[in-house]
Design an enzyme around this catalytic site. Sequence first.
Site, mmCIF file in Angstrom:
data_model
loop_
_atom_site.group_PDB
_atom_site.id
_atom_site.type_symbol
_atom_site.label_atom_id
_atom_site.label_comp_id
_atom_site.label_asym_id
_atom_site.label_seq_id
_atom_site.Cartn_x
_atom_site.Cartn_y
_atom_site.Cartn_z
ATOM 1 C CG HIS A 149 1.228 -14.397 -33.802
ATOM 2 N ND1 HIS A 149 2.480 -14.308 -33.249
ATOM 3 C CD2 HIS A 149 0.673 -15.521 -33.271
ATOM 4 C CE1 HIS A 149 2.672 -15.317 -32.408
ATOM 5 N NE2 HIS A 149 1.594 -16.068 -32.414
ATOM 6 C CD GLN A 171 3.993 -5.962 -37.858
ATOM 7 O OE1 GLN A 171 3.240 -5.372 -37.097
ATOM 8 N NE2 GLN A 171 3.937 -5.837 -39.176
ATOM 9 C CD GLU A 176 8.439 -2.979 -7.998
ATOM 10 O OE1 GLU A 176 7.236 -3.298 -8.029
ATOM 11 O OE2 GLU A 176 9.097 -2.967 -6.956
ATOM 12 N N GLY A 209 0.848 -1.192 0.000
ATOM 13 C CA GLY A 209 0.000 0.000 0.000
ATOM 14 C C GLY A 209 0.879 1.235 0.000
ATOM 15 C CG LEU A 210 4.337 1.117 -1.524
ATOM 16 C CD1 LEU A 210 5.531 0.826 -2.401
ATOM 17 C CD2 LEU A 210 4.781 1.338 -0.094
ATOM 18 C CB THR A 211 0.485 4.116 -5.563
ATOM 19 O OG1 THR A 211 1.676 3.460 -5.986
ATOM 20 C CG2 THR A 211 0.110 5.185 -6.572
ATOM 21 C CD GLU A 212 -1.048 8.367 0.184
ATOM 22 O OE1 GLU A 212 -1.346 9.582 0.115
ATOM 23 O OE2 GLU A 212 -0.692 7.792 1.223
ATOM 24 C CB THR A 251 -1.203 -5.486 -7.098
ATOM 25 O OG1 THR A 251 -0.835 -4.675 -8.197
ATOM 26 C CG2 THR A 251 -1.200 -6.953 -7.501
HETATM 27 C C1 LIG Z 1 -1.864 -2.339 -12.686
HETATM 28 C C2 LIG Z 1 -1.167 -1.553 -11.637
HETATM 29 C C3 LIG Z 1 -0.841 -2.159 -10.441
HETATM 30 C C4 LIG Z 1 -0.195 -1.410 -9.432
HETATM 31 N N1 LIG Z 1 0.049 -2.020 -8.217
HETATM 32 C C5 LIG Z 1 0.476 -1.256 -7.178
HETATM 33 C C6 LIG Z 1 0.564 -1.790 -5.859
HETATM 34 O O1 LIG Z 1 0.305 -2.983 -5.632
HETATM 35 N N2 LIG Z 1 0.932 -0.981 -4.833
HETATM 36 C C7 LIG Z 1 1.239 0.321 -5.042
HETATM 37 O O2 LIG Z 1 1.563 1.011 -4.074
HETATM 38 N N3 LIG Z 1 1.188 0.886 -6.288
HETATM 39 C C8 LIG Z 1 0.798 0.127 -7.353
HETATM 40 N N4 LIG Z 1 0.702 0.666 -8.620
HETATM 41 C C9 LIG Z 1 1.004 2.074 -8.797
HETATM 42 C C10 LIG Z 1 2.257 2.356 -9.622
HETATM 43 O O3 LIG Z 1 3.406 2.035 -8.900
HETATM 44 C C11 LIG Z 1 2.181 3.828 -10.042
HETATM 45 O O4 LIG Z 1 1.170 3.923 -11.033
HETATM 46 C C12 LIG Z 1 3.489 4.376 -10.554
HETATM 47 O O5 LIG Z 1 4.425 4.471 -9.507
HETATM 48 C C13 LIG Z 1 3.353 5.757 -11.208
HETATM 49 O O6 LIG Z 1 2.633 6.638 -10.411
HETATM 50 P P1 LIG Z 1 1.398 7.464 -11.052
HETATM 51 O O7 LIG Z 1 0.514 6.469 -11.713
HETATM 52 O O8 LIG Z 1 0.816 8.314 -9.999
HETATM 53 O O9 LIG Z 1 2.054 8.345 -12.199
HETATM 54 P P2 LIG Z 1 2.746 9.788 -12.038
HETATM 55 O O10 LIG Z 1 3.742 9.736 -10.938
HETATM 56 O O11 LIG Z 1 1.689 10.823 -11.966
HETATM 57 O O12 LIG Z 1 3.519 9.907 -13.418
HETATM 58 C C14 LIG Z 1 2.910 10.329 -14.643
HETATM 59 C C15 LIG Z 1 4.019 10.411 -15.695
HETATM 60 O O13 LIG Z 1 4.977 11.405 -15.305
HETATM 61 C C16 LIG Z 1 6.276 10.822 -15.259
HETATM 62 N N5 LIG Z 1 7.032 11.488 -14.185
HETATM 63 C C17 LIG Z 1 6.672 11.703 -12.899
HETATM 64 N N6 LIG Z 1 7.633 12.333 -12.225
HETATM 65 C C18 LIG Z 1 8.650 12.525 -13.102
HETATM 66 C C19 LIG Z 1 9.939 13.133 -13.029
HETATM 67 N N7 LIG Z 1 10.412 13.634 -11.879
HETATM 68 N N8 LIG Z 1 10.709 13.171 -14.153
HETATM 69 C C20 LIG Z 1 10.259 12.620 -15.319
HETATM 70 N N9 LIG Z 1 9.056 12.047 -15.450
HETATM 71 C C21 LIG Z 1 8.258 11.982 -14.359
HETATM 72 C C22 LIG Z 1 6.051 9.363 -14.965
HETATM 73 O O14 LIG Z 1 7.184 8.572 -15.359
HETATM 74 C C23 LIG Z 1 4.807 9.088 -15.814
HETATM 75 O O15 LIG Z 1 5.182 8.872 -17.153
HETATM 76 C C24 LIG Z 1 0.135 -0.074 -9.664
HETATM 77 C C25 LIG Z 1 -0.182 0.524 -10.895
HETATM 78 C C26 LIG Z 1 -0.821 -0.186 -11.868
HETATM 79 C C27 LIG Z 1 -1.176 0.496 -13.163
#
Ligand SMILES: Cc1cc2nc3c(=O)[nH]c(=O)nc-3n(C[C@H](O)[C@H](O)[C@H](O)COP(=O)(O)OP(=O)(O)OC[C@H]3O[C@@H](n4cnc5c(N)ncnc54)[C@H](O)[C@@H]3O)c2cc1C
Length: 375
Positions: free
Chosen positions: A332, A330, A357, A121-124, A155
């Site tokens: 296929h 491609q 990740e 539980g990391l992302t918000e 996940t």
């Molecule tokens: C199917 C799925 C499963 C997941 N499972 C988990 C989970 O189990 N637990 C969990 O905690 N999270 C999970 N996640 C979350 C995932 O780790 C995040 O989506 C990811 O870290 C990106 O964060 P964000 O989606 O908020 O994108 P943002 O951080 O908003 O990024 C948007 C874009 O901006 C780019 N960006 C952002 N900052 C910078 C910078 N400083 N320089 C250059 N580019 C930048 C990013 O690379 C991206 O292209 C999951 C996501 C998905 C889609």
Amino acid sequence: MSHLEAEYRDFRTSVRRFANDELAPRAAMLDREQMPPVESFAASLSLGLPSLPYPQHLGGGEGDIYAQCVAMEELSRVCASTALAISSSWILMAVVAFGTEAQQNEVIPQITSGKARCAWGLTEPKGGSDLMAASTKAVQSGDGWVLNGTKRFITNGGWADWYLVFARTTEKRFGLFLVNKADPGVSFGAPERKMGMRGSPTSDVIMDNVALPESRLLGDPEQGARYITEALLKSRLQMSAHALGIAAGALDAALRYTTEREQFGQSISKFQMIRAMAAEMAIKVESSRSVLRHACELFIAGDPEVKLHASIAKVLCSDTAMAVTTDAVQLHGGYGYLEDYAVERMMRDAKVTQIWEGTNQIQRMMIAKEIYEAV
Ligand SMILES: Cc1cc2nc3c(=O)[nH]c(=O)nc-3n(C[C@H](O)[C@H](O)[C@H](O)COP(=O)(O)OP(=O)(O)OC[C@H]3O[C@@H](n4cnc5c(N)ncnc54)[C@H](O)[C@@H]3O)c2cc1C
């Protein structure tokens, strides 16, 4: 063959056989029905895969990081969603690393026996790449803590029993907490409808005044960022292997298909352009595997350079997954665009490996930081 690979050759063979026998028949259905891999996960207990990295006295297999990567590659070669469900079980290695003996004895046997599943539980909503922007709060209250906040894209959200939650404990510091699905105040958002990895449930985890005893805090309440950084280094290697497996599976499928498909009176595998594409795909897969193996060797040796090489492996393996699955579609022709062929699913599954990740942009930032610091 490298020393490490030779050591794990029999293990690779048995996981590959298991994946072909048990996961392959269900992989397309899980994707189509968007169902968690309940049966495939249960079947994996016979091989001890969900308990692979845990210590033996807690019911685990003590498999090192290379064993974990071999398992991930072989499983996701066939079903990336089931591979993810299994690697999610390894998250509570953080309890082994940072928790007390009592905490380990309470939760780890639930995982190693297959009775419970876990999740990060990391992302918000406002804290994705910028993990330190997390606003979920843990406030000390009496003998325990009260948590409030929402975790996004989790996940196994709703499917897992234990959630390892990263929460702000002071203005600038974070702690790691064990939150149970049954804790009063825990609820889940609707399942996300995703491009790929559809056999893996994803949802919000919502915590509304969740009261936890002190025993649910892992280690020091101000060291959560350090704990997470250490745990993510290991999971970066596991998820590199997950992406590599998707690429290897797509290459297998493309080689089989191009051998069987005939056009202009012969197997299309005889055409030079097809052979060149297949060779490029193999170059990407083999070089990714070598870089990942090197990163694992550094990890096992405790070499601090692993930080740089784990990020390189993550970018390379996931970019390989995207490129190789796209080329497999491609090769296929029109059939690759149909759900009937596994490469269509693999291409959709591959995309997220460049996003989660630590996105590949964030990994490139980390690589640049490491190499400039070394100048
Ligand atoms: C199917 C799925 C499963 C997941 N499972 C988990 C989970 O189990 N637990 C969990 O905690 N999270 C999970 N996640 C979350 C995932 O780790 C995040 O989506 C990811 O870290 C990106 O964060 P964000 O989606 O908020 O994108 P943002 O951080 O908003 O990024 C948007 C874009 O901006 C780019 N960006 C952002 N900052 C910078 C910078 N400083 N320089 C250059 N580019 C930048 C990013 O690379 C991206 O292209 C999951 C996501 C998905 C889609």
